[in-house]
Design a protein around this motif. Structure first.
Motif, PDB file in Angstrom:
ATOM      1  N   LEU A 133       0.823  -1.202   0.000  1.00 21.40           N
ATOM      2  CA  LEU A 133       0.000   0.000   0.000  1.00 21.40           C
ATOM      3  C   LEU A 133       0.860   1.257   0.000  1.00 21.40           C
ATOM      4  N   LEU A 134       0.207   2.395  -0.045  1.00 21.65           N
ATOM      5  CA  LEU A 134       0.900   3.677  -0.019  1.00 21.65           C
ATOM      6  C   LEU A 134       1.475   3.947   1.364  1.00 21.65           C
ATOM      7  N   LYS A 135       2.643   4.542   1.392  1.00 17.71           N
ATOM      8  CA  LYS A 135       3.287   4.924   2.643  1.00 17.71           C
ATOM      9  C   LYS A 135       3.350   6.437   2.746  1.00 17.71           C
ATOM     10  N   ARG A 136       3.204   6.922   3.962  1.00 15.10           N
ATOM     11  CA  ARG A 136       3.191   8.367   4.173  1.00 15.10           C
ATOM     12  C   ARG A 136       4.472   9.024   3.688  1.00 15.10           C
ATOM     13  N   GLU A 137       5.618   8.394   3.981  1.00 16.70           N
ATOM     14  CA  GLU A 137       6.895   9.008   3.608  1.00 16.70           C
ATOM     15  C   GLU A 137       7.086   9.084   2.102  1.00 16.70           C
TER      16      GLU A 137
END
Length: 246
Positions: free
Chosen positions: A146-150
């Motif tokens: 999934l997408l990561k904040r960083e």
């Protein structure tokens, strides 16, 4: 609903400073409402310095566009389906009809310069209180990656640097075409209420774009062009608009 970071003394930090947090208890929105933001939100603030006060109100549009393009960039890089994050004027981000983030810009003037603090909040991996990017991604693809904040944070500053340089060199006109492809309001019809001799009169106008000052440009059914301003009282900008003839 709106996840922003705002510190009263943040503008005192060196230009270009960035602050990122995992959780916040007193995020501040446009109307000074306060929110708690859970883990999974991408929440950060950074500082800018500008000299021309006429273009400071447009910075929030540049930031909004950089956020949406950052999400697109990360999805493309990782081979993910396209997540259609849209801009709701003036400073909200929406996904599938639900708010997933927002932008708040505040400024102070001293030493002949505007010191701008930009706060950004984006629901990346928290499905409450509305939805988030990864929830939408799971619905479109069963992939566990999934997408990561960083990742989004890094992509944002890459995009923002390019957009901000273009904005300062050529004005917001250089970004308008992309902005209009990303926002929700092209040809949107809204009802503007005005008082005429103590009576409330409703007028229907169609949004055409933005004026040079960053407000909404609209055309009435009488073919008259108008600039639309919020009246300052309505939480929903589109239920509290004031029009001015252009």
């Amino acid at each position: 609903m709106l996840f922003l970071i705002s510190f009263s003394n943040f503008s005192e930090l060196p230009v270009g400073s960035v602050c990122v947090t995992d959780v916040q208890l007193k995020g501040r929105g446009r109307t000074k409402n306060v929110w708690e933001s859970p883990k999974g939100c991408l929440m950060y603030s950074f500082t800018l310095e500008m000299e021309d006060g006429r273009v400071v109100p447009l910075v929030q549009y540049v930031v909004s566009l950089a956020v949406t393009e950052a999400v697109n960039h990360v999805c493309d890089k990782k081979g993910f389906p396209y997540i259609d994050v849209k801009i709701k004027w003036p400073n909200d981000l929406y996904l599938n009809g639900l708010k997933v983030g927002g932008i708040l810009c505040t400024s102070t003037y001293r030493s002949k310069k505007f010191h701008v603090s930009v706060g950004v909040g984006l629901n990346v991996d928290n499905e409450q209180p509305t939805t988030c990017l990864n929830a939408a991604l799971k619905d479109m693809s069963p992939a566990s990656n999934l997408l990561k904040r960083e990742e989004i944070l890094g992509a944002f500053f890459h995009q923002f640097e390019k957009f901000f340089d273009l904005f300062m060199d050529q004005g917001f006109k250089s970004l308008e075409e992309l902005y209009y492809r990303t926002w929700l309001h092209s040809e949107q019809r809204v009802i503007v209420e005005e008082k005429v001799q103590d009576q409330v009169v409703q007028n229907v106008v169609t949004i055409q774009g933005l004026t040079s000052s960053g407000y909404l440009l609209a055309i009435g059914d009488d073919n008259q062009m108008y600039e639309l301003h919020p009246d300052g009282n309505s939480f929903d900008f589109f239920k509290g608009l004031v029009r001015r003839k252009i």
